[in-house]
Design a protein around this motif. Structure first.
Motif, PDB file in Angstrom:
ATOM      1  N   HIS A  15      46.309  32.256  89.914  1.00 41.41           N
ATOM      2  CA  HIS A  15      47.764  32.393  89.995  1.00 41.41           C
ATOM      3  C   HIS A  15      48.148  33.291  91.167  1.00 41.41           C
ATOM      4  N   ASN A  16      49.337  33.050  91.708  1.00 37.31           N
ATOM      5  CA  ASN A  16      49.786  33.748  92.918  1.00 37.31           C
ATOM      6  C   ASN A  16      51.048  34.558  92.653  1.00 37.31           C
ATOM      7  N   PHE A  17      51.129  35.721  93.349  1.00 35.53           N
ATOM      8  CA  PHE A  17      52.279  36.610  93.231  1.00 35.53           C
ATOM      9  C   PHE A  17      52.493  37.327  94.562  1.00 35.53           C
ATOM     10  N   CYS A  18      53.690  37.903  94.738  1.00 33.39           N
ATOM     11  CA  CYS A  18      53.899  38.781  95.888  1.00 33.39           C
ATOM     12  C   CYS A  18      53.018  40.013  95.692  1.00 33.39           C
ATOM     13  N   ARG A  19      52.481  40.534  96.769  1.00 33.94           N
ATOM     14  CA  ARG A  19      51.605  41.708  96.637  1.00 33.94           C
ATOM     15  C   ARG A  19      52.351  42.878  95.993  1.00 33.94           C
ATOM     16  N   SER A  20      53.577  43.126  96.444  1.00 30.72           N
ATOM     17  CA  SER A  20      54.343  44.250  95.885  1.00 30.72           C
ATOM     18  C   SER A  20      54.700  44.011  94.422  1.00 30.72           C
ATOM     19  N   CYS A  21      54.961  42.744  94.048  1.00 33.22           N
ATOM     20  CA  CYS A  21      55.351  42.436  92.665  1.00 33.22           C
ATOM     21  C   CYS A  21      54.196  42.705  91.701  1.00 33.22           C
TER      22      CYS A  21
ATOM     23  N   ASP B 177      61.810  34.803  93.734  1.00 33.28           N
ATOM     24  CA  ASP B 177      62.230  34.587  95.107  1.00 33.28           C
ATOM     25  C   ASP B 177      61.036  34.061  95.895  1.00 33.28           C
ATOM     26  N   PHE B 178      61.258  33.625  97.130  1.00 35.02           N
ATOM     27  CA  PHE B 178      60.148  33.119  97.925  1.00 35.02           C
ATOM     28  C   PHE B 178      59.100  34.212  98.132  1.00 35.02           C
ATOM     29  N   PHE B 179      57.829  33.801  98.112  1.00 33.61           N
ATOM     30  CA  PHE B 179      56.721  34.746  98.240  1.00 33.61           C
ATOM     31  C   PHE B 179      56.851  35.602  99.505  1.00 33.61           C
ATOM     32  N   THR B 180      56.549  36.884  99.341  1.00 32.28           N
ATOM     33  CA  THR B 180      56.426  37.797 100.476  1.00 32.28           C
ATOM     34  C   THR B 180      55.036  38.413 100.403  1.00 32.28           C
ATOM     35  N   ASP B 181      54.216  38.147 101.420  1.00 29.67           N
ATOM     36  CA  ASP B 181      52.824  38.595 101.426  1.00 29.67           C
ATOM     37  C   ASP B 181      52.136  38.169 100.124  1.00 29.67           C
TER      38      ASP B 181
ATOM     39  N   ALA C 155      51.691  31.723 102.134  1.00 25.81           N
ATOM     40  CA  ALA C 155      52.610  32.509 102.960  1.00 25.81           C
ATOM     41  C   ALA C 155      53.339  31.604 103.945  1.00 25.81           C
ATOM     42  N   ASN C 156      52.590  30.690 104.581  1.00 23.10           N
ATOM     43  CA  ASN C 156      53.206  29.745 105.519  1.00 23.10           C
ATOM     44  C   ASN C 156      54.184  28.817 104.805  1.00 23.10           C
ATOM     45  N   LEU C 157      53.801  28.370 103.602  1.00 21.47           N
ATOM     46  CA  LEU C 157      54.674  27.496 102.824  1.00 21.47           C
ATOM     47  C   LEU C 157      55.966  28.222 102.443  1.00 21.47           C
ATOM     48  N   ALA C 158      55.843  29.478 102.048  1.00 22.97           N
ATOM     49  CA  ALA C 158      57.015  30.261 101.657  1.00 22.97           C
ATOM     50  C   ALA C 158      57.960  30.459 102.840  1.00 22.97           C
ATOM     51  N   GLU C 159      57.388  30.680 104.027  1.00 21.46           N
ATOM     52  CA  GLU C 159      58.205  30.861 105.226  1.00 21.46           C
ATOM     53  C   GLU C 159      58.964  29.581 105.557  1.00 21.46           C
ATOM     54  N   LYS C 160      58.284  28.434 105.450  1.00 24.44           N
ATOM     55  CA  LYS C 160      58.930  27.153 105.697  1.00 24.44           C
ATOM     56  C   LYS C 160      60.031  26.883 104.667  1.00 24.44           C
ATOM     57  N   ALA C 161      59.764  27.211 103.397  1.00 18.42           N
ATOM     58  CA  ALA C 161      60.748  27.003 102.335  1.00 18.42           C
ATOM     59  C   ALA C 161      61.975  27.885 102.559  1.00 18.42           C
ATOM     60  N   ARG C 162      61.743  29.109 103.015  1.00 15.65           N
ATOM     61  CA  ARG C 162      62.833  30.043 103.281  1.00 15.65           C
ATOM     62  C   ARG C 162      63.737  29.500 104.395  1.00 15.65           C
ATOM     63  N   LYS C 163      63.129  29.020 105.486  1.00 14.44           N
ATOM     64  CA  LYS C 163      63.899  28.452 106.595  1.00 14.44           C
ATOM     65  C   LYS C 163      64.623  27.172 106.163  1.00 14.44           C
ATOM     66  N   PHE C 164      63.945  26.369 105.320  1.00 13.20           N
ATOM     67  CA  PHE C 164      64.550  25.122 104.839  1.00 13.20           C
ATOM     68  C   PHE C 164      65.816  25.420 104.026  1.00 13.20           C
ATOM     69  N   LYS C 165      65.744  26.421 103.145  1.00 12.94           N
ATOM     70  CA  LYS C 165      66.895  26.793 102.327  1.00 12.94           C
ATOM     71  C   LYS C 165      68.046  27.306 103.189  1.00 12.94           C
ATOM     72  N   LEU C 166      67.710  28.079 104.229  1.00  9.60           N
ATOM     73  CA  LEU C 166      68.744  28.585 105.134  1.00  9.60           C
ATOM     74  C   LEU C 166      69.442  27.432 105.853  1.00  9.60           C
ATOM     75  N   ASN C 167      68.639  26.437 106.281  1.00  6.62           N
ATOM     76  CA  ASN C 167      69.216  25.276 106.952  1.00  6.62           C
ATOM     77  C   ASN C 167      70.101  24.471 106.003  1.00  6.62           C
ATOM     78  N   GLN C 168      69.664  24.369 104.719  1.00  2.15           N
ATOM     79  CA  GLN C 168      70.452  23.653 103.723  1.00  2.15           C
ATOM     80  C   GLN C 168      71.788  24.334 103.499  1.00  2.15           C
ATOM     81  N   LYS C 169      71.765  25.668 103.413  1.00  2.00           N
ATOM     82  CA  LYS C 169      73.002  26.422 103.212  1.00  2.00           C
ATOM     83  C   LYS C 169      73.922  26.266 104.417  1.00  2.00           C
ATOM     84  N   GLU C 170      73.324  26.237 105.609  1.00  2.00           N
ATOM     85  CA  GLU C 170      74.107  26.063 106.831  1.00  2.00           C
ATOM     86  C   GLU C 170      74.791  24.704 106.833  1.00  2.00           C
TER      87      GLU C 170
END
Length: 221
Positions: A33-39, A21-25, A70-85
């Motif tokens: 390599h990058n991962f979510c902090r909780s993951c 899923d999109f990165f959270t923190d 983190a900023n990229l993940a936030e933009k990607a999340r909003k982009f996907k929401l707009n696509q679904k809309e």
């Protein structure tokens, strides 16, 4: 097609390889390599401190916050929401364009390309929002009428149920009355039968006694 592939490519960069899923923190390991902090934290609670991607081991836990990702993940999340809309909006099956007009002649939703086609030449069109306002009252009126008819039908159904219930009660009462009357009649007939039989036996006794007396007289003669 290329635009679509580019969109998918940059959004995939914002996806955590563990939770998919999109990165959270998001945090970066020393290997890059990058991962979510909780993951990664949960992953290291179960296994030794190594990168799930390249398997490089680390003697110490050193997680660096990746603000750019983190900023990229936030933009990607909003982009996907707009696509679904956008995908949820109604589209023309023939031209794959958004349906923006209502054809009053054919009583159907059409796109701008449909409007300019021969099929709809000289037809009357209005925006969908305007059509909604115009036909909303008609729909409401039809709904009110159907609601009233439903109420009437339910009331008639209730009345019929009450009548059926009354008829069943009357039938049970009548059956009970008939059974009671026949029981009384049977009792009366039984009593009469017993009385007739008793009277018949008494008469029989009388006749037999009289005949016996006569027979005794004849024997004496």
């Amino acid at each position: 097609m290329a635009s679509r592939q580019q969109e998918e490519s940059w959004t995939e960069e914002a996806i955590c390889p563990i939770c998919l899923d999109f990165f959270t923190d998001p945090v970066s390991l020393e290997c890059g390599h990058n991962f979510c902090r909780s993951c990664i934290t949960q992953c290291w609670e179960k296994e030794r401190n190594s990168c799930p991607e390249c398997r490089q081991e680390f003697p110490e836990i050193n997680l660096r916050t990746n603000r750019v990702l983190a900023n990229l993940a936030e933009k990607a999340r909003k982009f996907k929401l707009n696509q679904k809309e956008k995908e949820r909006k109604l589209h023309c099956e023939e031209h794959q364009e958004e349906l923006k007009l209502f054809c009053e002649t054919d009583k159907k939703l059409i796109c701008l390309i449909c409007r300019d086609s021969r099929e709809h030449r000289e037809h009357r069109f209005i925006p969908i929002k305007e059509a909604v306002e115009i036909y909303k009252d008609g729909v409401k009126s039809s709904l009110d009428s159907l609601t009233q008819k439903k109420s009437t039908v339910l009331e008639m159904e209730q009345q019929q149920k009450q009548k059926i219930s009354q008829i069943r009660k009357q039938s049970v009462s009548l059956q009970s009355h008939i059974t009671s009357e026949f029981t009384k009649m049977h009792q009366i007939l039984t009593e009469k039968e017993q009385r007739f039989i008793r009277d018949l036996r008494e008469e029989e006794e009388k006749i037999l006694k009289t005949m016996e007396k006569i027979f005794v007289k004849f024997r004496r003669i």
